[in-house]
Scaffold this motif. Structure first.
Motif, PDB file in Angstrom:
ATOM      1  N   ASN A 122       0.817  -1.213   0.000  1.00  0.00           N
ATOM      2  CA  ASN A 122       0.000   0.000   0.000  1.00  0.00           C
ATOM      3  C   ASN A 122       0.855   1.269   0.000  1.00  0.00           C
ATOM      4  O   ASN A 122       0.737   2.121   0.889  1.00  0.00           O
ATOM      5  N   PRO A 123       1.738   1.420  -0.988  1.00  0.00           N
ATOM      6  CA  PRO A 123       2.616   2.595  -0.994  1.00  0.00           C
ATOM      7  C   PRO A 123       1.825   3.886  -1.188  1.00  0.00           C
ATOM      8  O   PRO A 123       0.715   3.881  -1.729  1.00  0.00           O
ATOM      9  N   SER A 124       2.411   4.967  -0.737  1.00  0.00           N
ATOM     10  CA  SER A 124       1.779   6.274  -0.900  1.00  0.00           C
ATOM     11  C   SER A 124       1.554   6.562  -2.382  1.00  0.00           C
ATOM     12  O   SER A 124       2.464   6.401  -3.192  1.00  0.00           O
ATOM     13  N   GLY A 125       0.330   6.945  -2.730  1.00  0.00           N
ATOM     14  CA  GLY A 125       0.008   7.263  -4.111  1.00  0.00           C
ATOM     15  C   GLY A 125      -0.644   6.131  -4.878  1.00  0.00           C
ATOM     16  O   GLY A 125      -1.007   6.301  -6.042  1.00  0.00           O
ATOM     17  N   TYR A 126      -0.834   4.955  -4.225  1.00  0.00           N
ATOM     18  CA  TYR A 126      -1.412   3.834  -4.972  1.00  0.00           C
ATOM     19  C   TYR A 126      -2.916   3.992  -5.187  1.00  0.00           C
ATOM     20  O   TYR A 126      -3.499   3.348  -6.056  1.00  0.00           O
ATOM     21  N   LEU A 127      -3.552   4.869  -4.399  1.00  0.00           N
ATOM     22  CA  LEU A 127      -4.975   5.161  -4.579  1.00  0.00           C
ATOM     23  C   LEU A 127      -5.132   6.553  -5.183  1.00  0.00           C
ATOM     24  O   LEU A 127      -4.546   7.521  -4.710  1.00  0.00           O
ATOM     25  N   VAL A 128      -5.929   6.639  -6.236  1.00  0.00           N
ATOM     26  CA  VAL A 128      -6.285   7.925  -6.842  1.00  0.00           C
ATOM     27  C   VAL A 128      -7.805   7.991  -6.884  1.00  0.00           C
ATOM     28  O   VAL A 128      -8.452   7.145  -7.509  1.00  0.00           O
ATOM     29  N   SER A 129      -8.367   8.967  -6.172  1.00  0.00           N
ATOM     30  CA  SER A 129      -9.825   9.087  -6.044  1.00  0.00           C
ATOM     31  C   SER A 129     -10.442   7.787  -5.525  1.00  0.00           C
ATOM     32  O   SER A 129     -11.511   7.367  -5.958  1.00  0.00           O
ATOM     33  N   GLY A 130      -9.730   7.139  -4.583  1.00  0.00           N
ATOM     34  CA  GLY A 130     -10.229   5.916  -3.984  1.00  0.00           C
ATOM     35  C   GLY A 130     -10.125   4.691  -4.850  1.00  0.00           C
ATOM     36  O   GLY A 130     -10.732   3.663  -4.558  1.00  0.00           O
ATOM     37  N   ARG A 131      -9.332   4.767  -5.924  1.00  0.00           N
ATOM     38  CA  ARG A 131      -9.181   3.644  -6.846  1.00  0.00           C
ATOM     39  C   ARG A 131      -7.717   3.216  -6.937  1.00  0.00           C
ATOM     40  O   ARG A 131      -6.823   4.048  -7.045  1.00  0.00           O
TER      41      ARG A 131
END
Length: 288
Positions: free
Chosen positions: A221-230
């Protein structure tokens, strides 16, 4: 001489000893039954969790090119969607123009293999992929070549020596925390289907390969792996490339144990590398 009988005190003492022995035996039996029931509850919960995780893992191992999507559910910490190969090894694509593809096939049943409305995943040698749908049957355009039109006005892939198209189904699992259940849905179904009840918790962790020059490591779960919850299957950050490599599941159930509920958690994982030649870095959704 008449034999001497028991006195009242002796009878009371004997009765007391009998009551104590019976009580001890009864308590031991009750404790044994409670322990047996607890063990059966734990075993049943473990078997249920194992079956659920096995089904999810088996489905994800058939994900086309290990593609994680956001249809029918957004892929995030409590949901996962993916494109599952519906059949066949895929079709070689020799040309892409606008909304149409030229594919190669010597199959006499090509029309049955790709009926109107089929969902396709198309991936090229540049690591671009698109999910779309067909609007007509394949039309013969040459020797063992067919033209196939799609719902995507401008397909965001190119014809390379490695461009492939596969017929897929879009599936997903999601955790309904309010109702403590795990649900499954295929795109096109009227409603979701309950997979497991009494699920106290469910979490998906995404493990990425981090590459920075010659340095390679893994990060969850690295920082930036989610964009707008995706979830993003591929992204760059701080000069490093992050590529999704593995999914880890944690499923929790509550088990009644000696008069109270005890949390039991079970884990599973799936590698998201099922083709050494393809890695979908950009996945476009185009009217699937």
């Amino acid at each position: 001489m008449r034999p001497r009988g028991f006195t009242v005190l002796e009878l009371l003492l004997a009765l007391l000893v009998l009551v104590i022995v019976i009580s001890l035996a009864f308590n031991t039996s009750i404790q044994g039954l409670q322990l047996n029931q607890s063990n059966e509850a734990v075993s049943a919960a473990q078997n249920k969790a194992r079956r659920v995780l096995e089904v999810m893992s088996q489905d994800l191992r058939t994900a086309a090119f290990a593609i994680v999507t956001h249809t029918p559910f957004n892929s995030n910490a409590t949901s996962i969607s993916f494109a599952q190969v519906a059949g066949g090894a895929g079709y070689t694509i020799t040309a892409v123009a606008g909304n149409s593809l030229t594919l190669v096939s010597s199959s006499p049943t090509i029309a049955a293999e790709i009926p109107v409305g089929s969902r396709l995943v198309v991936i090229d040698g540049n690591d671009n992929a698109v999910l779309t749908r067909t609007t007509a049957l394949p039309v013969l355009s040459g020797v063992n070549t067919y033209t196939l039109t799609t719902t995507c006005n401008n397909l965001p892939v190119t014809a390379t020596s490695q461009t492939l198209a596969s017929v897929v189904s879009l599936l997903g699992y999601s955790y309904d925390a309010a109702n403590r259940k795990l649900v499954y849905q295929a795109l096109g179904d009227a409603a979701s289907t309950d997979v497991a009840y009494d699920v106290s918790s469910f979490r998906i962790d995404y493990v990425y390969q981090q590459r920075n020059g010659s340095s390679v490591s893994e990060e969850r779960n690295p920082s930036g792996y989610l964009v707008s919850g995706r979830v993003q299957p591929y992204f760059t950050s701080g000069g490093s490339e992050f590529t999704l490599r593995r999914l880890q599941f944690t499923l929790g159930v509550q088990v009644p144990l000696r008069g109270r509920n005890v949390e039991r958690t079970y884990t599973g994982q799936v590698d998201m590398i099922n083709n050494i030649y393809y890695q979908a870095k950009v996945v476009n959704i185009c009217n699937p």
